[in-house]
Write an enzyme that holds these catalytic residues in place. Structure first.
Site, PDB file in Angstrom:
ATOM      1  N   LEU A  35     -30.223  -9.714  11.870  1.00 16.66           N
ATOM      2  CA  LEU A  35     -28.822  -9.809  10.852  1.00 16.66           C
ATOM      3  C   LEU A  35     -28.092 -11.145  11.512  1.00 16.66           C
ATOM      4  CD1 LEU A  35     -27.581  -6.017   9.914  1.00 16.66           C
ATOM      5  CD2 LEU A  35     -28.915  -7.724   8.757  1.00 16.66           C
ATOM      6  N   HIS A  39     -25.454 -12.100   6.275  1.00 21.89           N
ATOM      7  CA  HIS A  39     -25.387 -10.903   5.910  1.00 21.89           C
ATOM      8  C   HIS A  39     -24.288 -10.129   6.255  1.00 21.89           C
ATOM      9  CE1 HIS A  39     -29.944 -11.347   7.541  1.00 21.89           C
ATOM     10  NE2 HIS A  39     -30.006 -11.015   6.424  1.00 21.89           N
ATOM     11  N   SER A 187     -30.507 -18.057   8.345  1.00 22.63           N
ATOM     12  CA  SER A 187     -31.592 -17.483   7.876  1.00 22.63           C
ATOM     13  C   SER A 187     -32.455 -16.722   9.002  1.00 22.63           C
ATOM     14  CB  SER A 187     -32.675 -18.430   7.220  1.00 22.63           C
ATOM     15  OG  SER A 187     -33.948 -17.603   7.134  1.00 22.63           O
ATOM     16  N   SER A 188     -32.631 -15.624   8.986  1.00 22.29           N
ATOM     17  CA  SER A 188     -33.628 -14.842  10.046  1.00 22.29           C
ATOM     18  C   SER A 188     -34.628 -15.556  10.626  1.00 22.29           C
ATOM     19  CB  SER A 188     -33.887 -13.267   9.490  1.00 22.29           C
ATOM     20  OG  SER A 188     -32.816 -12.722   9.118  1.00 22.29           O
ATOM     21  N   ARG A 189     -35.309 -16.387   9.685  1.00 17.88           N
ATOM     22  CA  ARG A 189     -36.527 -17.123   9.960  1.00 17.88           C
ATOM     23  C   ARG A 189     -36.038 -18.561  10.822  1.00 17.88           C
ATOM     24  NH1 ARG A 189     -38.584 -14.935   4.842  1.00 17.88           N
ATOM     25  NH2 ARG A 189     -40.403 -13.859   5.190  1.00 17.88           N
TER      26      ARG A 189
HETATM   27  P1  AMP Z   1     -32.937 -10.901   4.165  1.00 14.10           P
HETATM   28  O1  AMP Z   1     -32.569  -9.957   4.961  1.00 14.10           O
HETATM   29  O2  AMP Z   1     -33.286 -12.343   4.554  1.00 14.10           O
HETATM   30  O3  AMP Z   1     -33.955 -10.345   3.315  1.00 14.10           O
HETATM   31  O4  AMP Z   1     -31.562 -10.951   3.265  1.00 14.10           O
HETATM   32  C1  AMP Z   1     -30.723  -9.985   2.839  1.00 14.10           C
HETATM   33  C2  AMP Z   1     -29.669 -10.239   2.099  1.00 14.10           C
HETATM   34  O5  AMP Z   1     -28.916 -11.202   2.726  1.00 14.10           O
HETATM   35  C3  AMP Z   1     -30.220 -10.924   0.810  1.00 14.10           C
HETATM   36  O6  AMP Z   1     -29.258 -10.609  -0.500  1.00 14.10           O
HETATM   37  C4  AMP Z   1     -30.106 -12.469   0.866  1.00 14.10           C
HETATM   38  O7  AMP Z   1     -29.851 -13.307  -0.028  1.00 14.10           O
HETATM   39  C5  AMP Z   1     -28.815 -12.422   1.961  1.00 14.10           C
HETATM   40  N1  AMP Z   1     -28.878 -13.633   2.877  1.00 14.10           N
HETATM   41  C6  AMP Z   1     -29.606 -14.001   3.694  1.00 14.10           C
HETATM   42  N2  AMP Z   1     -29.443 -15.301   4.063  1.00 14.10           N
HETATM   43  C7  AMP Z   1     -28.024 -15.329   3.839  1.00 14.10           C
HETATM   44  C8  AMP Z   1     -26.901 -16.451   4.000  1.00 14.10           C
HETATM   45  N3  AMP Z   1     -27.229 -17.451   4.884  1.00 14.10           N
HETATM   46  N4  AMP Z   1     -25.596 -16.375   3.174  1.00 14.10           N
HETATM   47  C9  AMP Z   1     -25.622 -15.423   2.506  1.00 14.10           C
HETATM   48  N5  AMP Z   1     -26.346 -14.411   2.374  1.00 14.10           N
HETATM   49  C10 AMP Z   1     -27.668 -14.430   2.719  1.00 14.10           C
END
Ligand code: AMP
Length: 282
Positions: A35, A39, A187-189
């Protein structure tokens, strides 16, 4: 107080049912963990729409292709739980693989149309994995409102379509993209980026901002898309999956001329071993 963590649908349902019986609205934020502020901003947004917030952490194998980073995807549940608690989350649902996909699991959900272009092309099967797991999670949590990030704009539109088409009784809310100071979408990545790649990664958003300015000034879509792709290649990006202006709702293609309806600029490009995506309103 440490965040309560449940691992089974039965425990999850019991907690949520108790809240709802007490007249409380329940919000839900699904994630794959690792996270960051993006998130947490969604958890805080959910908090403004509901008295209780459930987050899930589940790295969903079915949305990764065999050549993608499922095994390498960062996982740190204790850190995630502490961050969620600090953002006002009430419960973490962290199911096991066997809880989500028991022996004999045989059902998939595919959303036609909006999941076909862009990442649907670049990552075959990805959105079927997403739509299937999100359908399960929404059925499991039974939240009143679920919050997804605009960071994954196509995913958000796929989920909106899915929830409408299947009459799922949940409100879908999109949250704005949280960014670093230089514009890079969190981004987690991003953890995969080497130190020297980090400033190059920020060029993705900078190039997109330049493109948005040109589009808003009335320049033709085709010319702006081509210039943006060239700028990304010049910045050091390898494979550019797409830099495209699309209809903001169904993600259909626009004509080559100036933008004539609500639109979104979406991009995906690979830098070293990291695939980055971003999108912005036109
Ligand atoms: P993930 O853990 O990457 O699958 O993302 C989980 C949720 O967090 C998804 O609804 C993503 O679109 C959202 N999310 C990921 N990165 C961001 C960000 N930088 N800003 C807002 N929401 C995000």
């Amino acid at each position: 107080m440490p965040l309560p963590i449940v691992r089974t649908v039965a425990e999850l349902r019991a907690r949520v049912a108790a809240w709802k019986a007490g007249g409380e609205r329940v919000g839900f934020v699904p994630t794959m963990g690792a996270l960051h502020e993006g998130h947490l901003s969604l958890v805080r947004l959910a908090r403004t729409r509901a008295q209780r917030v459930v987050a899930s952490v589940f790295v969903n194998p079915t949305q990764f292709a065999p050549n993608e980073d499922f095994d390498a995807y960062p996982r740190d549940e204790a850190r995630d739980a502490a961050l969620l608690a600090s953002a006002g989350c009430d419960l973490l649902f962290a199911p096991t693989l066997a809880e989500m996909y028991p022996e004999g699991f045989a059902t998939t959900v595919t959303v036609a149309g909006v999941s076909e272009p862009l990442d649907g092309q670049a990552r075959p099967g990805h959105f079927t994995g997403v739509a299937t797991v999100v359908t399960k999670l929404l059925n499991q949590v039974q939240a009143d409102v679920a919050v997804f990030g605009e960071k994954d704009y196509q995913q958000l539109q796929v989920i909106r379509r899915l929830v409408r088409d299947l009459d799922m009784p949940v409100e879908i809310v999109g949250g704005p993209t949280a960014r670093a100071d230089d514009g890079l979408a969190l981004s987690s990545r991003n953890a995969y980026l080497a130190a020297e790649e980090r400033p190059v990664a920020a060029r993705l958003n900078q190039v997109m901002r330049e493109a948005i300015a040109a589009l808003n000034a009335g320049e033709a879509v085709a010319a702006v898309e081509a210039r943006a792709a060239e700028a990304l290649a010049a910045a050091g990006f390898g494979r550019i999956d797409y830099v495209e202006v699309r209809d903001a709702g169904d993600l259909s293609r626009l004509g080559p001329g100036p933008v004539d309806r609500p639109a979104r600029l979406l991009a995906a490009a690979v830098l070293g071993r990291t695939r980055l995506i971003d999108n912005m309103a036109v």
